[in-house]
Design an enzyme around this catalytic site. Structure first.
Site, mmCIF file in Angstrom:
data_model
loop_
_atom_site.group_PDB
_atom_site.id
_atom_site.type_symbol
_atom_site.label_atom_id
_atom_site.label_comp_id
_atom_site.label_asym_id
_atom_site.label_seq_id
_atom_site.Cartn_x
_atom_site.Cartn_y
_atom_site.Cartn_z
ATOM 1 C CG HIS A 87 -0.510 0.139 2.310
ATOM 2 N ND1 HIS A 87 0.396 -0.636 3.188
ATOM 3 C CD2 HIS A 87 0.150 1.768 3.259
ATOM 4 C CE1 HIS A 87 -0.152 -0.558 4.823
ATOM 5 N NE2 HIS A 87 -0.054 1.196 4.619
ATOM 6 C CG ASP A 223 0.179 -4.175 2.681
ATOM 7 O OD1 ASP A 223 0.625 -3.279 1.472
ATOM 8 O OD2 ASP A 223 -0.709 -4.155 3.987
ATOM 9 C CB SER A 655 3.215 1.250 6.595
ATOM 10 O OG SER A 655 1.016 1.698 6.781
HETATM 11 N N1 ARG Z 1 -5.065 0.301 7.253
HETATM 12 C C1 ARG Z 1 -3.540 0.112 6.875
HETATM 13 C C2 ARG Z 1 -2.395 1.203 7.139
HETATM 14 O O1 ARG Z 1 -2.807 2.434 7.500
HETATM 15 C C3 ARG Z 1 -3.271 0.003 5.464
HETATM 16 C C4 ARG Z 1 -4.101 -1.168 4.914
HETATM 17 C C5 ARG Z 1 -4.032 -0.567 3.149
HETATM 18 N N2 ARG Z 1 -4.983 -2.070 2.888
HETATM 19 C C6 ARG Z 1 -6.167 -1.465 1.858
HETATM 20 N N3 ARG Z 1 -6.653 -2.509 1.910
HETATM 21 N N4 ARG Z 1 -6.391 -0.697 1.925
HETATM 22 O O2 ARG Z 1 -1.950 1.155 7.429
#
Ligand code: ARG
Length: 763
Positions: A87, A223, A655
């Protein structure tokens, strides 16, 4: 009377001080030696403090980068190969995708350096050093100084120090405040502007589970994505891509461990957490809960529905809006979870209790009142004022700027200022226009005017309807008077007549920009009305409250720290390099529901649903899983590991951060938080908060087996050095991991605790 099991109780009490609990904390690496190292060793760390952070010799910190200011990455080879989240690379992947060659959908691994894809504008920052400059910033600043004066002095010093540290543009540097302005730190970075995409799995792997699984455990997402940082021949940063650049040789890269994880293993996360507000007072939490979040959720909901409808109807629109959609949806769900959590965990009440106890402490000593007495009442007063204007400010951000045409019109503001000035400086004007080229090209590539027009109509309608009438910008009167109150009619006019919505017309304007043309443009006029209203009416009101709030917050944080001297506080996240540590650890999500600490490919098969785009599994992956073709990446149970959780304290911005074992080896990549702890950025709950990581063995499997890119795995330093250091699952008593040496005693004790009289003995 002595409790029956008094010896046991005594043992527990004696052990407690040793048993530093997996706790809150995004620590400044600068202080790891003093504040954390001993505790980390108890949990299983084998490295010295200098091996983690040292400004003179290569240390772990040299393997960590901040990616584009919004994510974290880590070097996994001596050739600048960098790992981050899918992401985090999503935008880059999308920008290199076309319906004919859709690498976002299909995945991609560069077979050789020539196939790596450059990304204009993308950069990584590598920390050179950080320094506590509090004394220099605050020298001579008295508590009595008026807030405005104080701010001016401090800002000037911050800028001067940063400027000096840049050493004539060699470095990027800034001074950030911590603990609500009670402390200041200087950060010096090298910035590398040539960052090339090396690879990523198919979206069905990298975003498996989509928005449904987002912010949730258990998870089965691969991811990750990979980039390579390039430098000049002498290993120095360059501002952008250059054909003569070569792979950067980092001072340090992380070895990659095949050991896998067990409950209780030590884990640390090194990265760039973006923002937490753990010192937000109850009144601030309340405002978020009942005003800001509901507004954000409603406006994003509206925008996302329109984007989704148009994406479903047209694959070209889907590709154009994929990245924008993902980022808006991510925090849309976050706000929902945060509000749900605040209600369930009674976060506001908890904060109120904390404040009541602080008020008592302040009142208990007459010497404290003149220093801190003002803080809590001033906070309440400031929030009462802010509450009156807060919706206006939310709607400017999420409604007006939620439309792409207004957000893009706002980019013309510097030009407008120049054109309005009595004398137009030709060189400055040319530079302003040149600066717009790249972002505008980027924008138009992914713009669909008819979609944006629907968004404009819906969001501006809500703006008109939800914000107090007397606070609305003039443009809404125009809609009322000239368009019979119909936002749809007004949108017809704006989108048919503005040059902002069309790349060709925008370029024609930029070729010969005049004030008259700009002032007559309906999108720019709309923007200007919103902007003027905000800066001339709303902001001045808010600012008065804001500045008294800044002062009150500073005192409030200082008072908290003065009261709780036994507690070591870590500063709120602010996009600076931090270290968090803890262990691999399961959790009980809610009454009667407990979650294991790891997932396997079995779960991918269980979740697979060919009729739901979020849960499609690539055929090749299904075949490999069915054939159990896991190679050296299988766990001891013969399964392919996918993800695991730790109790590390992280947030957005982390992330892509490496999850590192006690020997300094990479065991996973952090990518999310869990639903039960969505309030984590506001208040930390050690029992609930978990960090979700993709297991490094799944990453390697996806590259080698699924992606057929073994050469990329071979570039890494893959190691298999025996079990990870850690305290083991037995040591968890009431959620308190204990030092390794105590495991045996506790094992016995724990058995006893399971008997009926156990709790009585501790009471
Ligand atoms: N919630 C994650 C974060 O803010 C991002 C995940 C991305 N994946 C998704 N399905 N939108 O770090």
């Amino acid at each position: 009377m002595l409790p029956k099991n008094w010896a046991k109780a005594l043992l527990l009490v004696m052990l407690l001080p040793l048993a530093a609990r997996a706790d809150e904390g995004m620590w400044l690496p600068l202080f790891v030696k003093r504040l954390n190292h001993a505790d980390m060793q108890k949990k299983g760390l084998k490295l010295t403090a200098e091996e983690i952070y040292d400004i003179n010799n290569a240390s772990l910190k040299d393997a960590i980068v901040q990616l584009g200011g919004f994510c974290t990455g880590e070097f996994v080879s001596g050739q600048g190969l960098m790992l981050t989240n899918h992401h985090c690379g999503y935008d880059a992947l999308q920008s290199h995708s076309t319906p004919q060659n859709n690498i976002l959908q299909n995945g991609f691994f560069a077979a050789n350096p020539a196939e790596e894809k450059s990304n204009p504008g993308l950069f990584v920052d590598i920390l050179v050093r950080m320094e506590d400059v509090t004394a220099r910033v605050l020298e001579g600043v008295t508590p009595q100084a008026p807030e405005q004066e104080r701010m001016t002095t401090i800002r000037k010093r911050q800028q001067e120090m940063a400027e000096a540290a840049k050493e004539n543009g060699q470095y990027v540097a800034y001074v950030r405040d911590m603990f609500g302005g009670n402390e200041y730190y200087l950060f010096v970075y090298q910035r590398f502007g040539d960052v090339r995409l090396v690879g990523a799995p198919p979206e069905a792997v990298g975003k498996f589970g989509g928005d449904t699984d987002n912010w949730m455990w258990p998870r089965h997402t691969g991811d990750f994505s990979m980039f390579r940082v390039y430098a000049s021949k002498d290993n120095k940063p360059t501002a952008g891509y250059s054909a003569s650049n070569v792979p950067y040789h980092p001072k340090k890269h992380l070895p990659v461990s095949l050991q896998g994880v067990n409950e209780g293993d030590f884990a640390m996360v090194f990265g760039f957490p973006g923002r937490t507000q753990r010192f937000l007072p109850a009144a601030g939490l309340q405002l978020t809960l009942d005003q800001s979040n509901p507004a954000r959720i409603k406006l994003r909901d509206t925008r996302l529905k329109i984007w989704k409808e148009d994406s479903d109807a047209d694959p070209t629109v889907r590709l154009k809006y994929a990245s924008k959609y993902a980022s808006i949806a991510n925090y849309w769900k976050y706000f929902i979870g945060q509000n749900e959590g605040m209600k369930r965990l009674k976060t506001v009440d908890q904060k109120k209790a904390e404040e009541a106890s602080l008020a008592q402490w302040i009142a208990a000593d007459p010497a404290r009142t003149p220093v801190y007495g003002d803080a809590l009442p001033a906070i309440t007063q400031a929030y009462t004022g802010i509450r009156e204007y807060n919706l206006s400010s939310q709607y400017v951000n999420e409604a007006a700027f939620g439309t792409e045409i207004i957000a893009t019109a706002s980019r013309l503001m510097p030009l407008y200022t120049m054109l309005k000035a009595p004398q137009v400086e030709k060189t400055a004007l040319d530079k302003a226009i040149a600066d717009l080229k790249e972002p505008l090209a980027d924008f138009y590539k992914d713009y669909n005017l008819s979609t944006d027009k629907k968004v404009f109509t819906a969001l501006m309608q809500l703006y008109a309807q939800d914000v107090p009438k007397e606070q609305l910008p003039d443009v809404f009167q125009t809609v009322q008077k000239q368009y019979g109150g119909s936002m749809a009619k007004y949108a017809d006019y704006v989108y048919a007549n503005s040059f902002v919505g069309s790349e060709a017309k925008m370029n024609a304007f930029l070729a010969n920009p005049t004030l008259a043309k700009l002032e007559a443009d309906p999108a720019f006029k709309t923007y200007l009305s919103v902007y003027n209203n905000y800066t001339q009416t709303i902001l001045p009101k808010m600012q008065a409250y804001q500045s008294s709030l800044t002062r009150a917050n500073r005192l409030y944080v200082a008072a908290l720290r003065a009261k709780n001297t036994q507690k070591v506080y870590s500063p709120d996240a602010n996009s600076t390099l931090r270290l968090s540590y803890g262990t691999v650890r399961p959790y009980q999500g809610r009454d009667a529901v407990s979650f294991d600490y790891k997932t396997t490919a079995q779960g991918i098969v269980e979740k697979e649903d060919p009729t739901n785009p979020e849960f499609v599994v690539p055929t090749k992956e299904l075949q490999l899983i069915k054939a159990k073709d896991f190679g050296r990446y299988a766990g001891k149970d013969g399964q392919l590991p996918v993800a695991f959780i730790t109790d590390n304290d992280i947030t957005g911005g982390n992330s892509g951060s490496p999850v590192i074992n006690g020997r300094g080896e990479l065991i996973g990549v952090a990518f999310d938080g869990n639903w039960e702890a969505m309030t984590g950025d506001l208040a930390y709950d050690p029992e609930l908060k978990r960090c979700i990581n993709v297991d490094i063995r799944y990453v390697l499997w996806c590259i080698e087996k699924l992606g057929g890119a073994k050469h990329i795995v071979d570039e890494m330093t893959v190691v298999n050095n025996g079990p990870n250091p850690g305290v083991g699952p037995q040591a968890q008593v009431n959620g308190l991991p204990l030092p390794a040496g105590e495991v045996k005693k506790i094992k016995v004790k724990r058995k006893k605790k399971d008997t009926a009289d156990a709790s009585a003995s501790v009471n």
